[in-house]
Write an enzyme that holds these catalytic residues in place. Structure first.
Site, short mmCIF file in Angstrom:
data_model
loop_
_atom_site.label_atom_id
_atom_site.label_comp_id
_atom_site.label_asym_id
_atom_site.label_seq_id
_atom_site.Cartn_x
_atom_site.Cartn_y
_atom_site.Cartn_z
N LYS A 227 -19.28 -21.21 -4.25
CA LYS A 227 -19.88 -22.55 -4.22
C LYS A 227 -21.37 -22.50 -4.56
O LYS A 227 -21.89 -23.41 -5.24
CB LYS A 227 -19.65 -23.21 -2.87
N TYR B 153 -16.06 -17.46 -0.49
CA TYR B 153 -16.09 -18.91 -0.68
C TYR B 153 -17.52 -19.40 -0.89
O TYR B 153 -17.80 -20.16 -1.83
CB TYR B 153 -15.47 -19.60 0.54
N ASN C 115 -12.41 -30.18 -8.93
CA ASN C 115 -12.19 -30.23 -7.49
C ASN C 115 -11.34 -29.09 -6.97
O ASN C 115 -11.47 -28.68 -5.82
CB ASN C 115 -11.54 -31.57 -7.12
N ASP D 94 -1.97 -22.88 -12.86
CA ASP D 94 -2.52 -21.93 -11.90
C ASP D 94 -3.84 -21.44 -12.46
O ASP D 94 -3.86 -20.69 -13.45
CB ASP D 94 -1.55 -20.78 -11.68
#
Length: 265
Positions: A167, A163, A96, A69
């Site tokens: 990124k 998010y 990934n 995790d």
């Protein structure tokens, strides 16, 4: 690059995080077809990683699965050390694994979801990449890192503050680490996928109205596939990209290039 084979990848030892489904599973299958030896990370989806392992083994490749995790940042280094030891080293790391957080900023005023997203999507890859680079230096060997980012790191929309920030941070981190580690033979590049249907999204993305909306915005006129992402990853890991580092390979069917301009007939 469709169905390209990269002979120099044979027997390369590659760790892929988030390999139990979706793009990670597609990457694993493509790299297995190129003869790589794989360490497949998963968190909760044990059934999914077993399916990936089965597919990889059917392709004749060697693979093992490890659970972790990545929200538990204190445990990331021990996980990496275990992954490194399985094949007495690694030649490549594919960061990934990640979580897609959709939340209006006003709905997360304390930044709890924001912090959780950055921990998994940015801090864990930072720790893994740094551990990988240190291990490569200690062994006086070259290495390659592929960070799976997103077009949201370049252009985004409502609901994606956490998010998109993670990124965009990954994109910037990649450039810095490429500069820091190039002198040691460690290359670091970013893959930025566009809209790629996976298990959790394929139902909604296959609806006619949704399909028409998205595919109509892409110059190539179709969604991406996990195979597309696997081929791009193989390219970035291979000697075919030997002079690439600190680069962002955007694979999105032209969606970012098309932008928000109206169609001109």
């Amino acid at each position: 690059m469709s169905n390209a084979m990269f002979s120099d990848l044979r027997d390369k030892r590659i760790l892929i995080t988030g390999a139990s489904s979706g793009i990670g599973a597609g990457m694993a299958k493509t790299l297995a077809a190129n003869g790589c030896r794989l360490v497949l990370h998963y968190n909760r989806n044990r059934d999914g990683v077993e399916k990936t392992l089965s597919a990889v083994h059917e392709l004749g490749a060697e693979a093992s699965a490890l659970q972790q995790d990545f929200a538990q940042l204190d445990d990331v280094r021990a996980f990496f050390d275990q992954a490194w030891s399985l094949y007495s080293g690694l030649d490549g790391l594919v960061n990934n694994a990640g979580i897609v957080t959709k939340c209006l900023s006003e709905k997360d005023p304390a930044g709890t979801k924001f912090a959780q997203t950055l921990a998994v999507n940015l801090q864990a890859p930072y720790l893994l990449s740094t551990a990988f680079a240190q291990a490569c230096r200690a062994q006086s060997q070259a290495g390659v890192i592929v960070n799976n980012s997103s077009i949201h790191g370049q252009q985004t929309c409502e609901w994606f503050a956490a998010y998109a920030a993670s990124k965009a941070g990954m994109d910037a981190m990649t450039k810095v680490q490429a500069v820091e580690w190039g002198q040691y033979g460690v290359r670091v590049n970013v893959l930025a996928p566009g809209v790629v249907p996976v298990e959790r999204t394929e139902t909604i993305l296959s609806q006619p109205a949704m399909k028409q909306k998205w595919e109509g915005a892409m110059p190539v006129g179709r969604y991406g596939t996990v195979e597309d992402m696997g081929q791009a990853t193989a390219f970035l890991l291979s000697d075919s990209s030997a002079w690439m580092t600190g680069a962002n390979l955007t694979v999105d069917g032209g969606l970012i290039a098309r932008g928000q301009y109206p169609r001109r007939d």
